[in-house]
Scaffold this motif. Structure first.
Motif, PDB file in Angstrom:
ATOM      1  N   ASN A 175       0.843  -1.200   0.000  1.00 51.77           N
ATOM      2  CA  ASN A 175       0.000   0.000   0.000  1.00 51.77           C
ATOM      3  C   ASN A 175       0.876   1.247   0.000  1.00 51.77           C
ATOM      4  O   ASN A 175       0.411   2.324  -0.331  1.00 51.77           O
ATOM      5  CB  ASN A 175      -0.887   0.057   1.246  1.00 51.77           C
ATOM      6  CG  ASN A 175      -1.786  -1.142   1.347  1.00 51.77           C
ATOM      7  OD1 ASN A 175      -2.153  -1.728   0.351  1.00 51.77           O
ATOM      8  ND2 ASN A 175      -2.139  -1.526   2.571  1.00 51.77           N
ATOM      9  N   LEU A 181     -12.492  -5.116   0.068  1.00 48.89           N
ATOM     10  CA  LEU A 181     -11.468  -4.407   0.828  1.00 48.89           C
ATOM     11  C   LEU A 181     -10.246  -5.289   0.998  1.00 48.89           C
ATOM     12  O   LEU A 181     -10.342  -6.516   0.975  1.00 48.89           O
ATOM     13  CB  LEU A 181     -11.984  -4.067   2.236  1.00 48.89           C
ATOM     14  CG  LEU A 181     -12.755  -2.794   2.531  1.00 48.89           C
ATOM     15  CD1 LEU A 181     -12.890  -2.645   4.044  1.00 48.89           C
ATOM     16  CD2 LEU A 181     -12.088  -1.563   1.937  1.00 48.89           C
ATOM     17  N   ASP A 230      -5.503  -5.106   1.127  1.00 50.00           N
ATOM     18  CA  ASP A 230      -4.286  -4.449   0.653  1.00 50.00           C
ATOM     19  C   ASP A 230      -4.164  -4.447  -0.873  1.00 50.00           C
ATOM     20  O   ASP A 230      -4.791  -5.255  -1.558  1.00 50.00           O
ATOM     21  CB  ASP A 230      -3.054  -5.172   1.208  1.00 50.00           C
ATOM     22  CG  ASP A 230      -2.712  -4.713   2.606  1.00 50.00           C
ATOM     23  OD1 ASP A 230      -3.537  -4.038   3.240  1.00 50.00           O
ATOM     24  OD2 ASP A 230      -1.598  -5.049   3.066  1.00 50.00           O
ATOM     25  N   SER A 231      -3.281  -3.617  -1.353  1.00 55.74           N
ATOM     26  CA  SER A 231      -2.912  -3.611  -2.766  1.00 55.74           C
ATOM     27  C   SER A 231      -2.378  -4.974  -3.168  1.00 55.74           C
ATOM     28  O   SER A 231      -1.599  -5.575  -2.423  1.00 55.74           O
ATOM     29  CB  SER A 231      -1.797  -2.594  -3.024  1.00 55.74           C
ATOM     30  OG  SER A 231      -2.277  -1.296  -2.911  1.00 55.74           O
ATOM     31  N   THR A 277     -11.823  -1.188  -5.589  1.00 51.91           N
ATOM     32  CA  THR A 277     -10.992   0.009  -5.538  1.00 51.91           C
ATOM     33  C   THR A 277     -10.232   0.129  -6.848  1.00 51.91           C
ATOM     34  O   THR A 277     -10.026  -0.849  -7.544  1.00 51.91           O
ATOM     35  CB  THR A 277      -9.953  -0.085  -4.421  1.00 51.91           C
ATOM     36  OG1 THR A 277      -8.983  -1.057  -4.796  1.00 51.91           O
ATOM     37  CG2 THR A 277     -10.596  -0.490  -3.121  1.00 51.91           C
ATOM     38  N   GLU A 306      -6.324   1.902  -2.220  1.00 49.34           N
ATOM     39  CA  GLU A 306      -5.708   1.233  -1.079  1.00 49.34           C
ATOM     40  C   GLU A 306      -4.423   1.936  -0.681  1.00 49.34           C
ATOM     41  O   GLU A 306      -3.996   1.858   0.468  1.00 49.34           O
ATOM     42  CB  GLU A 306      -5.328  -0.220  -1.400  1.00 49.34           C
ATOM     43  CG  GLU A 306      -6.381  -1.076  -2.026  1.00 49.34           C
ATOM     44  CD  GLU A 306      -6.326  -1.027  -3.535  1.00 49.34           C
ATOM     45  OE1 GLU A 306      -6.251   0.090  -4.096  1.00 49.34           O
ATOM     46  OE2 GLU A 306      -6.362  -2.086  -4.161  1.00 49.34           O
ATOM     47  N   ASN A 342      -4.315   3.801   2.283  1.00 50.48           N
ATOM     48  CA  ASN A 342      -4.592   3.042   3.499  1.00 50.48           C
ATOM     49  C   ASN A 342      -5.994   3.209   4.052  1.00 50.48           C
ATOM     50  O   ASN A 342      -6.308   2.716   5.128  1.00 50.48           O
ATOM     51  CB  ASN A 342      -3.594   3.382   4.610  1.00 50.48           C
ATOM     52  CG  ASN A 342      -2.513   2.328   4.681  1.00 50.48           C
ATOM     53  OD1 ASN A 342      -2.770   1.157   4.381  1.00 50.48           O
ATOM     54  ND2 ASN A 342      -1.313   2.726   5.055  1.00 50.48           N
ATOM     55  N   SER A 343      -6.836   3.935   3.343  1.00 49.84           N
ATOM     56  CA  SER A 343      -8.239   3.943   3.722  1.00 49.84           C
ATOM     57  C   SER A 343      -9.006   4.422   2.504  1.00 49.84           C
ATOM     58  O   SER A 343      -8.436   4.992   1.582  1.00 49.84           O
ATOM     59  CB  SER A 343      -8.482   4.835   4.933  1.00 49.84           C
ATOM     60  OG  SER A 343      -8.677   6.154   4.534  1.00 49.84           O
ATOM     61  N   MET A 344     -10.289   4.160   2.522  1.00 49.57           N
ATOM     62  CA  MET A 344     -11.088   4.460   1.344  1.00 49.57           C
ATOM     63  C   MET A 344     -11.896   5.730   1.556  1.00 49.57           C
ATOM     64  O   MET A 344     -12.181   6.135   2.674  1.00 49.57           O
ATOM     65  CB  MET A 344     -12.037   3.291   1.061  1.00 49.57           C
ATOM     66  CG  MET A 344     -11.318   1.976   0.819  1.00 49.57           C
ATOM     67  SD  MET A 344     -10.225   2.040  -0.602  1.00 49.57           S
ATOM     68  CE  MET A 344     -11.408   2.347  -1.907  1.00 49.57           C
ATOM     69  N   THR A 400      -0.252  -8.747   4.393  1.00 44.50           N
ATOM     70  CA  THR A 400      -1.633  -8.459   3.987  1.00 44.50           C
ATOM     71  C   THR A 400      -2.631  -9.027   4.997  1.00 44.50           C
ATOM     72  O   THR A 400      -3.745  -8.525   5.129  1.00 44.50           O
ATOM     73  CB  THR A 400      -1.958  -9.033   2.587  1.00 44.50           C
ATOM     74  OG1 THR A 400      -1.925 -10.464   2.633  1.00 44.50           O
ATOM     75  CG2 THR A 400      -0.947  -8.553   1.550  1.00 44.50           C
ATOM     76  N   TRP A 404      -8.149  -2.600   8.014  1.00 43.12           N
ATOM     77  CA  TRP A 404      -9.269  -2.505   7.067  1.00 43.12           C
ATOM     78  C   TRP A 404     -10.601  -2.678   7.776  1.00 43.12           C
ATOM     79  O   TRP A 404     -11.577  -1.984   7.483  1.00 43.12           O
ATOM     80  CB  TRP A 404      -9.121  -3.549   5.952  1.00 43.12           C
ATOM     81  CG  TRP A 404      -8.009  -3.224   5.017  1.00 43.12           C
ATOM     82  CD1 TRP A 404      -6.865  -3.940   4.820  1.00 43.12           C
ATOM     83  CD2 TRP A 404      -7.922  -2.087   4.160  1.00 43.12           C
ATOM     84  NE1 TRP A 404      -6.072  -3.314   3.889  1.00 43.12           N
ATOM     85  CE2 TRP A 404      -6.686  -2.181   3.461  1.00 43.12           C
ATOM     86  CE3 TRP A 404      -8.755  -1.000   3.902  1.00 43.12           C
ATOM     87  CZ2 TRP A 404      -6.281  -1.221   2.532  1.00 43.12           C
ATOM     88  CZ3 TRP A 404      -8.349  -0.046   2.977  1.00 43.12           C
ATOM     89  CH2 TRP A 404      -7.131  -0.165   2.308  1.00 43.12           C
TER      90      TRP A 404
END
Ligand SMILES: Nc1nc2c(ncn2[C@@H]2O[C@H](COP(=O)(O)OP(=O)(O)O)[C@@H](O)[C@H]2O)c(=O)[nH]1
Ligand SMILES: [Mg+2]
Lengths: 165, 242
Positions: free
Chosen positions: A108, B25, B27-28, B75, B79, B82-84, B106, B113
């Motif tokens: 991230n 939701l 991690d990348s 998304t 990500e 770190n938050s949407m 992750t 998350w």
């Protein structure tokens, strides 16, 4: 038509910027080398555009296809780094870092270029494992119940006090 | 404002059908996009909501004989922050929380998350998925305490070979519908479904070890209700084109 070309090596030349592949043509049994000049490539050129140009060039596309996206991206990034004044050592180190998946690294927080490169590396194994429509063993709904197996702890929960967990 | 571009999930759709919103939701690079694509299959063109960094996949299906339009929200790189954006959570009725079982970090980020999710949607059902099991099948024999701790159903999945992807998404649709209809036991329903697999007594010893069981009951105390979401990939519609 099945391609008779097999990629053996790939690399770059810096002056002028050139992509070089050596390959074997199984039809003739010969080892050959192909040089593809990267025209109009400067430090401000987007790599995606260069890739597009190569893919749409009728003389090159057949050879470009021999490379994985990850390889092609890496080679062109090394050329671009050089054009931007980075030393070859520094560029290789940077590219190696981008091409390595570290299970502890938080993706991230990495820059978009690094994330894209890591995804390309992941794509290579994704495509190997992939079952898609048309494959003989493809099924849309695949349900597997894993609970019958012997269970051990993952070890991913243990080391911290895990307040949130 | 988000309201200009987002459908209203509390109102029925154009044909009076039920509309629900399910969000992804995690991690990348855990495989959220590949999972949605695997469920909906190839050739599907998502709708980009350009106002926000997100992608919306509309899917039409039938549950208990009734038409349901499901929007899966994915998304588009948000990500990284770190938050949407709050609009991502707005009116969501279920969440699929994904980690990559080849990358421990992750898994370690799941509480973050979940915290973000609960800030906006304290009650919606959340399903937990360990993706990329094709890379290391031995992971499917291991326990991950997070899901169990938070009473979430847990799935070992692979977007690459398709393992349990359809089940995960169908369960998320049912959970979202149950939540929308104010059912208090939506999670229990899924938990019971999972327990039904365990009716064979020789498996009961494994209960409660992998997070799929909430309380390790030996058997469900209710009949197996046939609420299978009759999914059909041919049923998929593409609002992006209309
Ligand atoms: N081996 C394997 N690779 C996967 C799987 N799912 C996703 N990937 C790879 O993981 C990378 C990230 O996937 P993506 O869907 O973009 O992740 P997202 O950032 O969470 O949306 C991609 O390069 C995929 O090729 C899977 O089930 N198995
Ligand atoms: Mg994605």
């Amino acid at each position: 038509m099945a391609d008779t070309l097999q990629l053996l090596k790939c690399g770059v030349r810096f002056e002028p910027p050139t992509l070089v592949l050596s390959y074997k043509d199984w039809k003739s049994g010969k080892l050959r080398r192909r040089s593809m000049p990267l025209r109009n490539f400067n430090k401000n050129t987007g790599i995606d555009r260069i890739i597009e140009d190569l893919n749409s060039n009728p003389r090159h596309s057949r050879f470009i296809r021999l490379l994985s996206s990850a390889q092609l991206q890496r080679l062109l990034t090394i050329v671009k780094d050089k054009l931007s004044g980075l030393s070859l050592e520094a560029s290789i180190a940077r590219n190696n870092a981008m091409d390595t998946i570290n299970p502890e690294e938080n993706l991230n927080r990495v820059d978009p270029e690094t994330l894209q490169r890591k995804k390309l590396i992941m794509d290579t194994s994704f495509e190997q494992k992939r079952k898609k429509p048309g494959d003989p063993d493809f099924q849309y709904n695949v349900e597997v119940d894993f609970e019958t197996a012997v269970v051990e702890t993952s070890g991913w929960d243990s080391e911290e006090s895990d307040m949130d967990f | 404002m988000a309201e200009n571009t987002q459908p209203d999930y509390d109102k029925p759709g154009d044909e009076g059908e039920e509309r629900i919103k399910v969000i992804c939701l995690g991690d990348s690079a855990v495989g959220k996009s590949k999972l949605v694509e695997r469920f909906l299959m190839d050739g599907y063109k998502p709708q980009q909501l350009s106002t926000f960094a997100l992608t919306l996949f509309t899917h039409t299906t039938e549950v208990d004989g009734k038409k349901v339009t499901v929007d899966f929200w994915d998304t588009a790189g948000q990500e990284r922050f770190n938050s949407m954006h709050p609009s991502y959570y707005h009116q969501a009725q279920a969440c699929i929380l994904v980690f990559d079982c080849t990358r421990k970090i992750t898994y370690k980020n799941l509480p973050e998350w979940l915290k973000d999710l609960r800030t906006y949607r304290p009650e919606i059902p959340c399903l937990c998925a360990a993706n990329k099991i094709d890379e290391d099948m031995s992971m499917t024999q291991k326990t991950f305490a997070f899901a169990k701790k938070h009473s979430m159903p847990f799935y070992f999945v692979s977007a690459a070979d398709g393992t349990n992807v359809v089940k995960l998404f169908r369960d998320s649709i049912r959970a979202a519908l149950a939540y929308k209809h104010n059912s208090t036991d939506f999670m229990d329903e899924i938990m019971k479904e999972l327990e039904n697999f365990e009716l064979d007594p020789k498996y009961n010893s494994k209960l409660n070890q992998d997070g799929t069981q909430r309380n390790g009951k030996d058997s469900p105390d209710e009949e197996d209700v046939d609420r299978e979401a009759k999914d059909d990939k041919n049923n998929t519609t593409d609002t992006g084109q209309s």
